[in-house]
Scaffold this active site. Sequence first.
Site, PDB file in Angstrom:
ATOM      1  N   ASN A  73      47.976  33.110  31.522  1.00  0.00           N
ATOM      2  CA  ASN A  73      46.624  32.765  32.184  1.00  0.00           C
ATOM      3  C   ASN A  73      46.215  31.499  31.895  1.00  0.00           C
ATOM      4  OD1 ASN A  73      46.145  35.556  32.318  1.00  0.00           O
ATOM      5  ND2 ASN A  73      44.818  35.883  30.478  1.00  0.00           N
TER       6      ASN A  73
ATOM      7  N   HIS B 245      40.189  40.664  51.478  1.00  0.00           N
ATOM      8  CA  HIS B 245      40.406  41.089  49.989  1.00  0.00           C
ATOM      9  C   HIS B 245      40.159  42.436  49.917  1.00  0.00           C
ATOM     10  CE1 HIS B 245      39.267  41.324  45.588  1.00  0.00           C
ATOM     11  NE2 HIS B 245      40.487  40.647  45.419  1.00  0.00           N
TER      12      HIS B 245
ATOM     13  N   ARG C  51      34.347  42.075  32.837  1.00  0.00           N
ATOM     14  CA  ARG C  51      35.419  41.854  32.000  1.00  0.00           C
ATOM     15  C   ARG C  51      35.828  40.275  31.870  1.00  0.00           C
ATOM     16  NH1 ARG C  51      40.516  42.108  35.719  1.00  0.00           N
ATOM     17  NH2 ARG C  51      40.207  40.119  35.764  1.00  0.00           N
TER      18      ARG C  51
ATOM     19  N   HIS D 218      39.981  46.661  36.179  1.00  0.00           N
ATOM     20  CA  HIS D 218      39.889  45.799  37.361  1.00  0.00           C
ATOM     21  C   HIS D 218      39.015  46.495  38.582  1.00  0.00           C
ATOM     22  CE1 HIS D 218      41.952  44.485  41.317  1.00  0.00           C
ATOM     23  NE2 HIS D 218      41.622  43.474  40.692  1.00  0.00           N
TER      24      HIS D 218
END
Length: 732
Positions: free
Chosen positions: A57, A467, A596, A624
């Site tokens: 990350n 997306h 999140r 997600h």
Amino acid sequence: MPKSKKTAHQINLNDPQYYFNRELSWLEFNKRVLHEACDSRTPLLERLKFLAIWSSNLDEFFMVRVAALKQQVEAKVSLLASDGRTPQQQLDEISSTLRPLVAKEHEQFEKVLRPELANHGIHILDYIDLSPKQRSYLDKYYEEQVFPVVTPLAVDPSHPFPYISNLSLNLAVVVKNPETEEELFARVKVPTVLPRFLALPPDLGIQAHDQPAVWTGVPLEQAIAHNLESLFPGMNIQEYHTFRITRDGDLALKEDEADDLLLAIEQELRKRRVGGSPLRLEIHSQTPESIRKRLLEDLELEENDVYEVDGIMGLKDMMYFMSLPVPELKDQPWQSVVHPRLQRIKDASINPEIREIEEGKDFFTIIREKDLFVHHPYQSFSSSVVNFITYAAYDPNVLAIKMTLYRTSFDSPIVNALIAAAENGKQVSVLVELKARFDEENNIYWAKRLESVGVHVVYGLVGLKTHCKLIMIVRREQERISRYVHIGTGNYNHKTARLYTDLGLFTCHEDLGADVTDVFNFLTGYSRQKSYRKLLVAPVTMRDRFISMIQREMENVHNGMSGRIVAKMNSLVDPEIICHLYEASRVGVQIDLIVRGICCLRPGLKDISENIRVISIVGRFLEHSRIFYFYNNGQEEIYIGSADWMRRNLDRRVEVITPILDTDIAKDLQEILGIMLADNRQAWELQPDGRYIQRRPGEEIPEASSQKILMSMALNSHALIAPGATSSGSIV
């Protein structure tokens, strides 16, 4: 409900003091990932996995976010972030925030995880600690397998400092010419074509208590470092030091100037393979000042770009050890269950060429009976989404398939089904988003493969990323044409579907089918559609619709009724949405947010956000899915889809959010939200000062992990929500 004593004109809700910085909020998220690596309740190899995720990350954060800030500084951009910080101030705070976290990362590995791994038979050794037999084996392995691949690069007036590729691990080597006594500098790149860790054979592994080792070995760079004489024969090795470089990894794509988008992205990818401008230099803390200074000068970096490491560098490679056969050190394996309504149909993913289908036992009959809702990974992605596409590919009544692909796997069964559909004479149209960051190369491969079999491939829209997650199947049924659609929150990727929590809706509702048709016409043609029947579509209607639903809750409170909003997403950044949430809170709307990652909204501020609570859930699965709930004076509305509340999602991407029209599915989604709001194992509460505090079960309150509860429900009922089950939390 009590209303704020201050009137709206007395408080400027756009004031920077009411917003968290986006970049610092992301660091708080990654800090929560690092916490999982430090939490003794997490199985040992899972802790190592979280350490690798933290490191990976961070690499991407530098390659994209830090790179953008540095570009703004160089361009003398004066635009302030929503919290009032300049680009340079953000870089300075990122640096000061990260340094103790990087130190904690390596301390956790070297002092905690590495010894614990050794206690369980996984020995990641230093080369100097090898026995003579072990060293002899690795020296021979080096000579046969490593030496032919490694290339030493001298640095002198006739050999300029070599280009150091992005995320590469390197050795800075100082050698001395014994004849002239001159010290020379060279660079040796650790090859990425070889395994990062070299394993010893079982008979040379470390044994403890008469038990053979699970794994014994050393990092590749140490094997190279201890065999440098072979690379510099006749020279005296003076010293060596490991270092690692991070470069700008974003594509510098000028879409409006590109005649061929596919070609333009392929050209940019070739540049990315080596990387853009240097951003970060990782070195060991014991690296001499002379080497440190030389690297900084040659890479044109500042002292503030240096991050010192004590121990093994590039810990994202620790994901290697997740493949070891030690189930007791991992989470218990999870096998997704088949949705109960899908258990009566054949599994097309196993036997795709379905020649005969029993009446009433095909996927389309299931959807005609009632909308179908699936929750991954609790329920199987393969038996639902993959089967849906596969049935369509071989069903003689299917005329056309349309789909969006943002990220998918290299061995995608979905793409293989689309290819089969085209070969079977179906009209297949696929939008492949070539600009999906770090998946561009994979998407280019599939785009070319699909085109080669006659699929109509669209590469996306100039200025907009596509997306949304959409599939539409057009099917002839007697005298009419029917449309079956899937609208999801996650990518069509069968591998990440095992790791990410996502939602999917299958429906043949006429209005939704008509809206999805309009979306595809917008994506593939010149449509300028301005309104949709049911769907919220960005960048056309979504922002205004969300704002109007927030304002509706406010109006209901003004009229003496209740107001309630619950929203689950990955990130909350958009200032306009945040401002409206503040306004709703001030009049008494009760708001719960499950965010999140990044959250720029500050909860719990007096007279501003007293009625807003924010939690973040970080656990085994990556949260997600996006869910949006509005009480609407008892006429509840709930939505799912692909968009977060971020500017890029609302204004610069094609996104789709769908209302849930089936009341049973709406109840399931409310139950999911209630379970998450009651989580006291993996949930973190955001404080007004930006800190997150992890919830803990009390003495009389049992541990409630939302992910474990949902797994248990799926196993015990073969459905998402067990009959009669209720959560310990409520969203109303």
